[in-house]
Structures are given as C-alpha cells and as structure tokens.
Design a protein around this motif. Sequence first.
Motif, PDB file in Angstrom:
ATOM      1  N   ALA A   7      12.130 -20.897  34.454  1.00 34.71           N
ATOM      2  CA  ALA A   7      12.130 -19.821  33.462  1.00 34.71           C
ATOM      3  C   ALA A   7      12.280 -20.386  32.058  1.00 34.71           C
ATOM      4  O   ALA A   7      13.136 -19.970  31.294  1.00 34.71           O
ATOM      5  CB  ALA A   7      13.268 -18.846  33.763  1.00 34.71           C
ATOM      6  N   GLY A   8      11.434 -21.334  31.692  1.00 33.03           N
ATOM      7  CA  GLY A   8      11.640 -21.979  30.414  1.00 33.03           C
ATOM      8  C   GLY A   8      10.488 -21.924  29.441  1.00 33.03           C
ATOM      9  O   GLY A   8      10.642 -22.290  28.296  1.00 33.03           O
ATOM     10  N   GLY A   9       9.347 -21.443  29.878  1.00 29.94           N
ATOM     11  CA  GLY A   9       8.186 -21.470  28.994  1.00 29.94           C
ATOM     12  C   GLY A   9       8.103 -20.266  28.084  1.00 29.94           C
ATOM     13  O   GLY A   9       8.764 -19.254  28.289  1.00 29.94           O
ATOM     14  N   GLU A  10       7.280 -20.394  27.060  1.00 27.28           N
ATOM     15  CA  GLU A  10       7.072 -19.292  26.123  1.00 27.28           C
ATOM     16  C   GLU A  10       6.000 -18.327  26.613  1.00 27.28           C
ATOM     17  O   GLU A  10       5.892 -17.231  26.097  1.00 27.28           O
ATOM     18  CB  GLU A  10       6.679 -19.837  24.752  1.00 27.28           C
ATOM     19  CG  GLU A  10       7.809 -20.598  24.092  1.00 27.28           C
ATOM     20  CD  GLU A  10       7.424 -21.167  22.742  1.00 27.28           C
ATOM     21  OE1 GLU A  10       6.294 -20.903  22.279  1.00 27.28           O
ATOM     22  OE2 GLU A  10       8.244 -21.862  22.160  1.00 27.28           O
ATOM     23  N   GLY A  11       5.206 -18.723  27.572  1.00 23.50           N
ATOM     24  CA  GLY A  11       4.194 -17.834  28.133  1.00 23.50           C
ATOM     25  C   GLY A  11       3.084 -17.486  27.166  1.00 23.50           C
ATOM     26  O   GLY A  11       2.704 -16.337  27.034  1.00 23.50           O
ATOM     27  N   ARG A  12       2.575 -18.467  26.500  1.00 29.86           N
ATOM     28  CA  ARG A  12       1.546 -18.229  25.475  1.00 29.86           C
ATOM     29  C   ARG A  12       0.293 -17.557  26.032  1.00 29.86           C
ATOM     30  O   ARG A  12      -0.393 -16.842  25.321  1.00 29.86           O
ATOM     31  CB  ARG A  12       1.172 -19.537  24.804  1.00 29.86           C
ATOM     32  CG  ARG A  12       2.318 -20.116  24.021  1.00 29.86           C
ATOM     33  CD  ARG A  12       1.969 -21.418  23.395  1.00 29.86           C
ATOM     34  NE  ARG A  12       3.196 -22.021  22.866  1.00 29.86           N
ATOM     35  CZ  ARG A  12       3.234 -23.196  22.323  1.00 29.86           C
ATOM     36  NH1 ARG A  12       2.138 -23.907  22.216  1.00 29.86           N
ATOM     37  NH2 ARG A  12       4.358 -23.675  21.880  1.00 29.86           N
ATOM     38  N   ARG A  13       0.019 -17.759  27.308  1.00 29.04           N
ATOM     39  CA  ARG A  13      -1.170 -17.135  27.890  1.00 29.04           C
ATOM     40  C   ARG A  13      -1.010 -15.630  28.059  1.00 29.04           C
ATOM     41  O   ARG A  13      -1.982 -14.930  28.286  1.00 29.04           O
ATOM     42  CB  ARG A  13      -1.526 -17.787  29.223  1.00 29.04           C
ATOM     43  CG  ARG A  13      -2.151 -19.161  29.010  1.00 29.04           C
ATOM     44  CD  ARG A  13      -2.359 -19.846  30.304  1.00 29.04           C
ATOM     45  NE  ARG A  13      -1.097 -20.561  30.556  1.00 29.04           N
ATOM     46  CZ  ARG A  13      -0.808 -21.207  31.643  1.00 29.04           C
ATOM     47  NH1 ARG A  13      -1.649 -21.229  32.632  1.00 29.04           N
ATOM     48  NH2 ARG A  13       0.333 -21.831  31.777  1.00 29.04           N
ATOM     49  N   TRP A  15       0.291 -13.793  25.614  1.00 30.25           N
ATOM     50  CA  TRP A  15       0.361 -13.232  24.272  1.00 30.25           C
ATOM     51  C   TRP A  15      -0.594 -12.052  24.200  1.00 30.25           C
ATOM     52  O   TRP A  15      -1.655 -12.094  24.807  1.00 30.25           O
ATOM     53  CB  TRP A  15      -0.031 -14.298  23.244  1.00 30.25           C
ATOM     54  CG  TRP A  15       0.071 -13.804  21.841  1.00 30.25           C
ATOM     55  CD1 TRP A  15       1.172 -13.824  21.051  1.00 30.25           C
ATOM     56  CD2 TRP A  15      -0.963 -13.193  21.089  1.00 30.25           C
ATOM     57  NE1 TRP A  15       0.882 -13.257  19.842  1.00 30.25           N
ATOM     58  CE2 TRP A  15      -0.435 -12.844  19.838  1.00 30.25           C
ATOM     59  CE3 TRP A  15      -2.295 -12.851  21.332  1.00 30.25           C
ATOM     60  CZ2 TRP A  15      -1.168 -12.218  18.849  1.00 30.25           C
ATOM     61  CZ3 TRP A  15      -3.029 -12.238  20.350  1.00 30.25           C
ATOM     62  CH2 TRP A  15      -2.459 -11.927  19.125  1.00 30.25           C
ATOM     63  N   PRO A  16      -0.304 -10.966  23.571  1.00 28.97           N
ATOM     64  CA  PRO A  16       0.796 -10.693  22.648  1.00 28.97           C
ATOM     65  C   PRO A  16       2.062 -10.143  23.322  1.00 28.97           C
ATOM     66  O   PRO A  16       3.047  -9.877  22.661  1.00 28.97           O
ATOM     67  CB  PRO A  16       0.224  -9.652  21.698  1.00 28.97           C
ATOM     68  CG  PRO A  16      -0.701  -8.855  22.553  1.00 28.97           C
ATOM     69  CD  PRO A  16      -1.284  -9.865  23.541  1.00 28.97           C
ATOM     70  N   PHE A  17       2.036  -9.982  24.633  1.00 31.35           N
ATOM     71  CA  PHE A  17       3.237  -9.481  25.319  1.00 31.35           C
ATOM     72  C   PHE A  17       4.358 -10.505  25.280  1.00 31.35           C
ATOM     73  O   PHE A  17       5.522 -10.161  25.143  1.00 31.35           O
ATOM     74  CB  PHE A  17       2.917  -9.133  26.776  1.00 31.35           C
ATOM     75  CG  PHE A  17       1.832  -8.116  26.917  1.00 31.35           C
ATOM     76  CD1 PHE A  17       2.073  -6.786  26.616  1.00 31.35           C
ATOM     77  CD2 PHE A  17       0.567  -8.482  27.332  1.00 31.35           C
ATOM     78  CE1 PHE A  17       1.072  -5.844  26.735  1.00 31.35           C
ATOM     79  CE2 PHE A  17      -0.437  -7.552  27.456  1.00 31.35           C
ATOM     80  CZ  PHE A  17      -0.192  -6.225  27.150  1.00 31.35           C
ATOM     81  N   SER A  18       4.013 -11.752  25.436  1.00 33.85           N
ATOM     82  CA  SER A  18       4.988 -12.831  25.476  1.00 33.85           C
ATOM     83  C   SER A  18       4.911 -13.638  24.189  1.00 33.85           C
ATOM     84  O   SER A  18       3.839 -14.053  23.768  1.00 33.85           O
ATOM     85  CB  SER A  18       4.690 -13.743  26.678  1.00 33.85           C
ATOM     86  OG  SER A  18       5.568 -14.819  26.705  1.00 33.85           O
ATOM     87  N   THR A  19       6.063 -13.827  23.568  1.00 36.54           N
ATOM     88  CA  THR A  19       6.141 -14.607  22.334  1.00 36.54           C
ATOM     89  C   THR A  19       7.306 -15.594  22.451  1.00 36.54           C
ATOM     90  O   THR A  19       8.086 -15.529  23.411  1.00 36.54           O
ATOM     91  CB  THR A  19       6.388 -13.689  21.116  1.00 36.54           C
ATOM     92  OG1 THR A  19       7.677 -13.071  21.273  1.00 36.54           O
ATOM     93  CG2 THR A  19       5.308 -12.641  20.966  1.00 36.54           C
ATOM     94  N   ALA A  20       7.456 -16.456  21.475  1.00 36.81           N
ATOM     95  CA  ALA A  20       8.560 -17.418  21.501  1.00 36.81           C
ATOM     96  C   ALA A  20       9.914 -16.701  21.480  1.00 36.81           C
ATOM     97  O   ALA A  20      10.887 -17.166  22.068  1.00 36.81           O
ATOM     98  CB  ALA A  20       8.450 -18.378  20.317  1.00 36.81           C
ATOM     99  N   ASP A  21       9.981 -15.549  20.820  1.00 41.30           N
ATOM    100  CA  ASP A  21      11.234 -14.783  20.764  1.00 41.30           C
ATOM    101  C   ASP A  21      11.453 -13.912  21.991  1.00 41.30           C
ATOM    102  O   ASP A  21      12.581 -13.509  22.273  1.00 41.30           O
ATOM    103  CB  ASP A  21      11.267 -13.908  19.510  1.00 41.30           C
ATOM    104  CG  ASP A  21      11.342 -14.727  18.235  1.00 41.30           C
ATOM    105  OD1 ASP A  21      11.923 -15.828  18.264  1.00 41.30           O
ATOM    106  OD2 ASP A  21      10.810 -14.260  17.214  1.00 41.30           O
ATOM    107  N   ASN A  22      10.390 -13.570  22.683  1.00 40.10           N
ATOM    108  CA  ASN A  22      10.488 -12.739  23.881  1.00 40.10           C
ATOM    109  C   ASN A  22       9.521 -13.291  24.941  1.00 40.10           C
ATOM    110  O   ASN A  22       8.470 -12.718  25.185  1.00 40.10           O
ATOM    111  CB  ASN A  22      10.153 -11.276  23.554  1.00 40.10           C
ATOM    112  CG  ASN A  22      10.506 -10.357  24.687  1.00 40.10           C
ATOM    113  OD1 ASN A  22      11.516 -10.521  25.349  1.00 40.10           O
ATOM    114  ND2 ASN A  22       9.652  -9.372  24.926  1.00 40.10           N
ATOM    115  N   PRO A  23       9.903 -14.419  25.563  1.00 39.38           N
ATOM    116  CA  PRO A  23       9.002 -15.072  26.507  1.00 39.38           C
ATOM    117  C   PRO A  23       8.811 -14.277  27.793  1.00 39.38           C
ATOM    118  O   PRO A  23       9.573 -13.361  28.111  1.00 39.38           O
ATOM    119  CB  PRO A  23       9.680 -16.407  26.782  1.00 39.38           C
ATOM    120  CG  PRO A  23      11.107 -16.190  26.470  1.00 39.38           C
ATOM    121  CD  PRO A  23      11.158 -15.149  25.412  1.00 39.38           C
TER     122      PRO A  23
END
Length: 70
Positions: A7-13, A15-23
Amino acid sequence: MISIILAGGEGRRLWPFSTADNPKQFIKFAHFKGSLFQEAYKRALQLSEPDNIRIVTNEKYISRTMKELD
C-alpha cells in the motif's frame, strides 16, 4: 501464514481519482464499505491473525495507514 499488503504507491494510473495526496489505497469506491486498503486488510484477516499481517507503505503514508486501521 503471513499476509503482506502492498500500500505504498501513488497510483498514477488511476489519476484523477488517485493523487499523491490521496493515493489509490485510500480511495473509497461506491461498491466497497471502506477504502481499498481497508478492504484488503479485512481479506487478510480471513487468512492471518492481525500479528501476522505486514503492511508495506511509503513513509509519507504511515500515519494515514495507521488511521485506516482504526
């Protein structure tokens, strides 16, 4: 058995649901009662005792991860 939750990634794929502040691991999708992390933890509890569950996360998400376990 030891369960490991990644449970450590930012989930960039996601995006826009997942961001660095809300992975992605902290997103609560409509068809789940909790976040993706909370759902994974509940599934891990079906296989392992809480002391045998290991969570691998990014240092900046430790506090939020701990709050998700409450």
